[in-house]
Enzyme design. Structure first.
Site, mmCIF file in Angstrom:
data_model
loop_
_atom_site.group_PDB
_atom_site.id
_atom_site.type_symbol
_atom_site.label_atom_id
_atom_site.label_comp_id
_atom_site.label_asym_id
_atom_site.label_seq_id
_atom_site.Cartn_x
_atom_site.Cartn_y
_atom_site.Cartn_z
ATOM 1 N N HIS A 229 1.113 -1.190 0.063
ATOM 2 C CA HIS A 229 -0.310 -0.352 -0.225
ATOM 3 C C HIS A 229 1.026 1.377 0.174
ATOM 4 C CE1 HIS A 229 -3.185 2.984 1.055
ATOM 5 N NE2 HIS A 229 -2.404 2.930 2.142
ATOM 6 N N HIS B 133 0.864 5.954 -1.209
ATOM 7 C CA HIS B 133 0.333 7.095 -1.287
ATOM 8 C C HIS B 133 0.791 8.139 -2.891
ATOM 9 C CE1 HIS B 133 -2.854 7.044 1.636
ATOM 10 N NE2 HIS B 133 -1.807 6.241 2.091
ATOM 11 N N ASP C 281 0.994 -4.759 -20.003
ATOM 12 C CA ASP C 281 2.151 -5.650 -19.936
ATOM 13 C C ASP C 281 1.552 -6.404 -18.674
ATOM 14 O OD1 ASP C 281 3.332 -6.237 -22.690
ATOM 15 O OD2 ASP C 281 4.518 -4.171 -21.885
ATOM 16 N N HIS D 164 -8.747 7.307 -1.117
ATOM 17 C CA HIS D 164 -8.219 6.559 -0.536
ATOM 18 C C HIS D 164 -6.179 6.068 -0.619
ATOM 19 C CE1 HIS D 164 -6.466 3.539 3.098
ATOM 20 N NE2 HIS D 164 -5.685 4.184 2.393
ATOM 21 N N TYR E 265 7.884 -13.980 -23.475
ATOM 22 C CA TYR E 265 8.488 -12.650 -23.155
ATOM 23 C C TYR E 265 9.828 -13.241 -21.580
ATOM 24 C CZ TYR E 265 10.450 -8.417 -20.562
ATOM 25 O OH TYR E 265 10.783 -7.096 -20.200
#
Length: 246
Positions: free
Chosen positions: A109, A111, A134, A185, A243
């Site tokens: 997480h 910001h 991708d 958020h 790839y």
């Protein structure tokens, strides 16, 4: 003999925690290095499903001061089983995702600026090109706003629940779209390992940055075609992927 076996098990368990904490510490250090966080914002966690524990960044601790010993290990109910710090305040959001999606091994997480911009205006991140395709096989969804009663009762758990709800209602495979924008958020990403989860956070931020600029340059820009989206996603993912190196 029985006592020796118990001591060996204890030492093995302790060593396993040390490896887990080291891995999570290293992944957390990737966040400021990649420009994804400032101050103490953001966190990385990793689950050891065999041991039934999650290791996560300590709450409010500066990245430069943090050591592997500061990483907190909790059980799947959020109780501390190793460590002397308080775990991240986002712990229970991470725990919901681990319980909901047994395929994932780590959660991030942040910001980060552009992904958070998208979250704050409650807008999905659309795939405008192959850079997005991708990694994310379709739009990165933004959740609905949490209701007042959800915010007031178990906010972090409800945040995890609204993420899970979004993927279930939209029939999105979390392994094909390893990220989400929580309305008002910020972004969460995940992967099979802490390193991969952080890389997904880096890619999400870059795609969000390009998406903001694309929208400014060409208002009303259309998403990439399904054919091109599928081609680029499957070049990197799935049994027919071409790839990279064997």
């Amino acid at each position: 003999m029985h006592r020796r076996e118990e001591e060996a098990d204890h030492n093995s368990f302790f060593f396993m925690f040390e490896e887990l904490k080291q891995e999570v510490w290293e992944a957390n250090q990737m966040l400021p290095a990649a420009g994804l966080v400032m101050l103490t914002w953001g966190n990385v966690s990793c689950i050891d499903r065999k041991a039934g524990v999650v290791a996560i960044k300590p709450s409010g601790m500066e990245y430069g001061l943090m050591t592997p010993e500061d990483i907190v290990v909790c059980d799947l109910d959020g109780h501390i089983v190793d460590g002397c710090r308080n775990p991240s305040s986002d712990l229970h959001t991470h725990l919901v995702l681990y319980r909901t999606w047994p395929e994932i091994g780590a959660v991030v997480h942040t910001h980060s600026t552009y992904a958070t911009l998208q979250a704050q205006i409650s807008r999905d991140l659309k795939p405008y090109g192959t850079t997005h395709a991708d990694t994310f096989h379709g739009p990165v969804p933004c959740t609905r706003d949490l209701r007042d009663e959800e915010i007031q009762e178990g906010y972090e758990t409800q945040t995890g629940s609204v993420i899970a709800e979004t993927f279930e209602q939209r029939n999105i495979d979390p392994m094909e779209v390893p990220g989400v924008l929580v309305s008002r958020h910020g972004p969460f990403t995940w992967g099979v390992s802490p390193k991969q989860a952080v890389e997904h956070a880096m890619i999400l931020e870059q795609c969000a940055r390009m998406g903001v600029l694309d929208s400014l340059m060409v208002p009303g820009l259309q998403e990439v075609t399904t054919a091109l989206l599928d081609e680029h996603y499957h070049r990197k993912h799935g049994p027919g992927a071409t790839y990279g190196q064997p």
